[in-house]
Design a protein around this motif. Sequence first.
Motif, PDB file in Angstrom:
ATOM      1  N   HIS A 176     -89.083 -61.330 -42.161  1.00  0.00           N
ATOM      2  CA  HIS A 176     -88.475 -60.157 -41.520  1.00  0.00           C
ATOM      3  C   HIS A 176     -89.102 -59.961 -40.132  1.00  0.00           C
ATOM      4  O   HIS A 176     -89.869 -59.008 -39.912  1.00  0.00           O
ATOM      5  CB  HIS A 176     -88.676 -58.900 -42.372  1.00  0.00           C
ATOM      6  N   ASP A 193     -91.397 -56.668 -35.331  1.00  0.00           N
ATOM      7  CA  ASP A 193     -91.337 -56.271 -33.920  1.00  0.00           C
ATOM      8  C   ASP A 193     -91.143 -54.767 -33.775  1.00  0.00           C
ATOM      9  O   ASP A 193     -91.702 -54.138 -32.864  1.00  0.00           O
ATOM     10  CB  ASP A 193     -90.186 -57.012 -33.222  1.00  0.00           C
ATOM     11  N   THR A 194     -90.365 -54.168 -34.672  1.00  0.00           N
ATOM     12  CA  THR A 194     -90.182 -52.717 -34.618  1.00  0.00           C
ATOM     13  C   THR A 194     -91.501 -51.995 -34.903  1.00  0.00           C
ATOM     14  O   THR A 194     -91.842 -51.006 -34.233  1.00  0.00           O
ATOM     15  CB  THR A 194     -89.117 -52.292 -35.644  1.00  0.00           C
ATOM     16  N   SER A 224     -87.740 -59.009 -37.298  1.00  0.00           N
ATOM     17  CA  SER A 224     -87.269 -57.805 -36.592  1.00  0.00           C
ATOM     18  C   SER A 224     -88.045 -56.574 -37.036  1.00  0.00           C
ATOM     19  O   SER A 224     -88.399 -55.710 -36.214  1.00  0.00           O
ATOM     20  CB  SER A 224     -85.773 -57.604 -36.832  1.00  0.00           C
ATOM     21  N   ARG A 260     -86.149 -62.238 -29.167  1.00  0.00           N
ATOM     22  CA  ARG A 260     -84.826 -62.737 -28.816  1.00  0.00           C
ATOM     23  C   ARG A 260     -84.676 -62.979 -27.314  1.00  0.00           C
ATOM     24  O   ARG A 260     -83.980 -63.899 -26.914  1.00  0.00           O
ATOM     25  CB  ARG A 260     -83.763 -61.744 -29.305  1.00  0.00           C
ATOM     26  N   VAL A 311     -88.904 -54.266 -29.070  1.00  0.00           N
ATOM     27  CA  VAL A 311     -88.192 -54.609 -30.305  1.00  0.00           C
ATOM     28  C   VAL A 311     -87.444 -55.929 -30.146  1.00  0.00           C
ATOM     29  O   VAL A 311     -87.239 -56.668 -31.122  1.00  0.00           O
ATOM     30  CB  VAL A 311     -87.232 -53.468 -30.691  1.00  0.00           C
ATOM     31  N   PHE A 312     -87.028 -56.258 -28.924  1.00  0.00           N
ATOM     32  CA  PHE A 312     -86.235 -57.464 -28.671  1.00  0.00           C
ATOM     33  C   PHE A 312     -87.068 -58.593 -28.045  1.00  0.00           C
ATOM     34  O   PHE A 312     -86.517 -59.501 -27.438  1.00  0.00           O
ATOM     35  CB  PHE A 312     -85.066 -57.116 -27.737  1.00  0.00           C
TER      36      PHE A 312
END
Length: 415
Positions: free
Chosen positions: A14, A19-20, A16, A71, A67-68
Motif C-alpha cells: 500500500h 505516502d499519505t 499510497s 508517481r 502524497v504524489f
Amino acid sequence: MSTLARARCTIGAHPSALDTAIAAAVLVCMVAGSFVDPHGPEGVSWGLRTPDALSLALMAVGAAALVFRRRAPLAVLAVTGGVSVVEGVTGDPRAPVVMSAVIALYTVAASTDRPTAWRVGLLTMTVLTGAAMLAGPLPWYAQENLAVFAWTGIGATAGDAVRSRRAFVQAIRDRAEKAERTREEEARRRVAEERLRIARDLHDVVAHHIALVNVQAGVAAHVMDKRPDQAKEALAHVREASRSALGELRATVGLLRQSGDPKAPTEPAPGLERLGELVATFHHAGLHVEVARTDQGTELPTAVDLAVYRIIQEALTNVQKHAGTRAKAEVSIVRVGPNIEVTVLDDGADGGDAPAGSPAAAAGTDGGGHGLLGMRERVTAVRGTLTTGPRYGGGFRVHAILPVRNRTDAAEGPV
C-alpha cells in the motif's frame, strides 16, 4: 516471518497509504516547528511566535504534494520548491516549509539515476538558498539560510545512498538467481550427457552380443541334425555371449541406481586390454579378423580407451551383420604423435542383409540404427575425429583419430 518483515510487506503493498501518512507527519512537523523560536530569551522557546495564514497555506500545499511523490517526483519537487521559495521571500523565513522540498528532493534522488539526482539536487540547493539569501528578510549569512543549504544537501545525499543500496541488493539477487539458473542448467546438461553415454553403452553391448548370439544360433540350427558336436559348440558360444551381455548390461544399468539402492557393480569399463577377448568372440562366430598394433606402452585415458574399444566393437559387429562371416576384417591401432589412430577395414564380401558400405551398414541397422551416430558421439566426447565411408573396390572403412591425453591428463604431465 517476523513482525518487521510482515510490516514491510504490508507497507510495500500500500504505497499510497504510506505516502499519505508521510505527508501528514511532515505537515504536523512543519506546523509544530513554526511555533518554535530558536532565538528566544531562554534559547529554543515554544509558543513565542505563531505562523501566519500564508505560511499555514504554503505548508498545507507542500505536504499535500508529497502524497504524489512516487508517481511524479520531479513535479512534486517543483511544487514544494516553489512554495519554499515563496515562503522564504514573502513570509517568515523561519517557517519550515522547506521540509517538504527536502522530502521531495530525497524522493527524486532515490528514484532516478545518480547524474540526474546530483543535477537536480544542485539546482534545488542553489535556487532555495539563493532566494533566501538574496531576497529574504534576513541577512545572507543568517543561520536559517545556511540551514536550507545543509538540509537540501542532506536530502539529495540520503536519496542517492538509498538508491545505491537498492541497486546493490538487486545486483546481489540477480547474481544469485543467475547462479541458481546456471547450476540447474549444468545439472540438466550433465544428466543429458550421462543419459547419452548410457544409451551408447547399451546400444554397443546389445548390438554386439545379440549379433553374435544370432549368428551362433543360426549355425546351431543349421548343423543340429548332421553335426551335433558343432551345434553344441555353437550353443556354448551363445551361452558365453549371452553371459557377457548380461554382465555388461548389469554394469551399465547399475549406473542408474539411486544412492539408497543396493551397491552397483564395480567392474571396470572395457578397454584395449580386452581386445583379444573381443576379437576371439568374432573368431568363434566365423569372422576372420586380423589385428595390427603399434601402440604398445601407450597408456590411454579411461574415456579414450573405452571409445577405442567401442568403436572397434561396433565396426566389427557391422561387418558381421552386413558383410557376413565370409568377410575379412582388419583392425589397426597406431600411435601417431599425440594421437592414436584406429582403423577398421572389411573387404565387403556379400553375406548379410545390406552391403557393407551402405548407410545401413554404417548405422548398424537397416537404415534406422544408431551405430554410426554412437561412434561419432564417442569420438566427439574425447575431442577426436571420425571418418567413415565405402572403400574403393568394395568394403567399408572406419577411421578414428583420438587424442592420447585428455584435459586432465595434459594438466598432470606427459603420459
